[in-house]
Design a protein around this motif. Structure first.
Motif, PDB file in Angstrom:
ATOM      1  N   ALA A 272      37.735  38.257  42.532  1.00 56.28           N
ATOM      2  CA  ALA A 272      37.333  38.841  43.811  1.00 56.28           C
ATOM      3  C   ALA A 272      36.607  40.173  43.633  1.00 56.28           C
ATOM      4  CB  ALA A 272      38.552  39.024  44.707  1.00 56.28           C
ATOM      5  N   THR A 273      36.888  40.881  42.556  1.00 55.26           N
ATOM      6  CA  THR A 273      36.248  42.171  42.282  1.00 55.26           C
ATOM      7  C   THR A 273      34.859  41.994  41.681  1.00 55.26           C
ATOM      8  OG1 THR A 273      38.416  43.173  41.927  1.00 55.26           O
ATOM      9  CG2 THR A 273      36.550  44.361  41.031  1.00 55.26           C
TER      10      THR A 273
ATOM     11  N   GLN B  23      42.355  38.661  41.531  1.00 54.53           N
ATOM     12  CA  GLN B  23      41.798  39.996  41.785  1.00 54.53           C
ATOM     13  C   GLN B  23      40.552  40.237  40.946  1.00 54.53           C
ATOM     14  OE1 GLN B  23      45.177  42.476  40.912  1.00 54.53           O
ATOM     15  NE2 GLN B  23      46.004  42.308  42.985  1.00 54.53           N
ATOM     16  N   ALA B  24      40.574  39.796  39.702  1.00 58.07           N
ATOM     17  CA  ALA B  24      39.408  39.951  38.837  1.00 58.07           C
ATOM     18  C   ALA B  24      38.215  39.194  39.412  1.00 58.07           C
ATOM     19  CB  ALA B  24      39.717  39.459  37.424  1.00 58.07           C
TER      20      ALA B  24
ATOM     21  N   GLN C  55      47.662  36.086  40.325  1.00 65.35           N
ATOM     22  CA  GLN C  55      47.241  37.147  41.237  1.00 65.35           C
ATOM     23  C   GLN C  55      46.231  38.092  40.574  1.00 65.35           C
ATOM     24  OE1 GLN C  55      47.880  37.366  44.449  1.00 65.35           O
ATOM     25  NE2 GLN C  55      46.695  39.234  44.684  1.00 65.35           N
ATOM     26  N   LYS C  56      46.480  38.511  39.345  1.00 64.08           N
ATOM     27  CA  LYS C  56      45.547  39.421  38.673  1.00 64.08           C
ATOM     28  C   LYS C  56      44.226  38.733  38.353  1.00 64.08           C
ATOM     29  CE  LYS C  56      48.309  43.153  37.009  1.00 64.08           C
ATOM     30  NZ  LYS C  56      48.680  44.025  35.909  1.00 64.08           N
TER      31      LYS C  56
ATOM     32  N   LEU D 277      41.316  43.435  34.244  1.00 67.04           N
ATOM     33  CA  LEU D 277      42.179  42.551  35.031  1.00 67.04           C
ATOM     34  C   LEU D 277      42.285  41.166  34.395  1.00 67.04           C
ATOM     35  CD1 LEU D 277      41.161  43.497  38.680  1.00 67.04           C
ATOM     36  CD2 LEU D 277      43.496  43.549  37.762  1.00 67.04           C
TER      37      LEU D 277
ATOM     38  N   ARG E  29      38.989  32.534  45.239  1.00 66.74           N
ATOM     39  CA  ARG E  29      40.150  31.630  45.111  1.00 66.74           C
ATOM     40  C   ARG E  29      39.699  30.204  44.782  1.00 66.74           C
ATOM     41  NH1 ARG E  29      45.311  32.150  46.292  1.00 66.74           N
ATOM     42  NH2 ARG E  29      44.967  33.998  47.566  1.00 66.74           N
TER      43      ARG E  29
ATOM     44  N   GLN F  80      33.234  49.049  37.965  1.00 67.17           N
ATOM     45  CA  GLN F  80      33.630  47.793  38.607  1.00 67.17           C
ATOM     46  C   GLN F  80      33.722  46.673  37.568  1.00 67.17           C
ATOM     47  OE1 GLN F  80      30.963  46.365  41.643  1.00 67.17           O
ATOM     48  NE2 GLN F  80      32.533  45.049  42.517  1.00 67.17           N
TER      49      GLN F  80
ATOM     50  N   ALA G 215      36.674  36.836  48.823  1.00 67.85           N
ATOM     51  CA  ALA G 215      37.962  36.399  48.276  1.00 67.85           C
ATOM     52  C   ALA G 215      38.175  34.892  48.401  1.00 67.85           C
ATOM     53  CB  ALA G 215      39.098  37.148  48.964  1.00 67.85           C
TER      54      ALA G 215
END
Length: 121
Positions: free
Chosen positions: A91-92, A88-89, A84-85, A73, A103, A66, A99
Motif C-alpha cells: 500500500a505504501t 502495508q509495504a 499486515q506488514k 516493511l 490487498r 518512501q 489499499a
C-alpha cells in the motif's frame, strides 16, 4: 561486462569510478544511514568507497524515504511472516494506487508464489 569491470577493479586495485548500491553510511548526508543507496564509488582492492554526495533536495529525499520504507516493511514482513506488514509495504509503494489494489495484488501474489513464500499470519 559490468561484473567483469567490477572484479577487475577489485583484483587490480584500479580505483575505477563506478555506480554501486552500498549502505548509505553518510554518503547522502541527510538520509537514513542504514538505507542502501546507489551512488558513485571508487573501487579498488578494499572494495567500494562511496563518494559523499552531500544533502539531497527534499523532493528526492521524500521519494527515497518512501521506497526505503517499502523495502524495510517487506523484509520485516518476511522475517515476522506478517501479512499486515506486507500489505502495508504494498500500500505504501508508489506503483500501487490504493489499499484495495494492494490487498488484491498481495493476495494474488501469495497464491502465485505459495510454494516459495512463508505462510503469512
Amino acid at each position: 561486462s559490468y561484473i567483469v569491470d567490477l572484479a577487475r577493479a577489485i583484483a587490480y586495485n584500479t580505483h575505477e569510478r563506478m555506480l554501486l548500491i552500498v549502505p548509505n553510511e553518510g554518503a547522502i548526508v541527510n538520509f537514513d544511514s542504514s538505507a542502501m543507496v546507489e551512488v558513485p564509488c571508487i573501487v579498488g582492492s578494499n572494495g567500494p568507497e562511496p563518494l559523499t554526495q552531500g544533502e539531497i533536495p527534499r523532493f528526492q529525499k521524500g521519494l527515497m524515504e518512501q521506497q526505503v520504507a517499502v523495502e524495510k516493511l517487506v523484509v520485516e514482513a518476511w522475517i515476522e511472516k506478517s501479512y499486515q506488514k506486507l500489505l502495508q509495504a504494498f500500500a505504501t509503494s508508489k506503483i500501487v494506487p490504493n489499499a484495495t489494489v494492494a490487498r488484491n495484488l498481495l493476495d494474488d501474489m501469495i497464491e502465485a508464489n505459495k510454494d516459495y513464500w512463508p505462510e503469512l499470519k
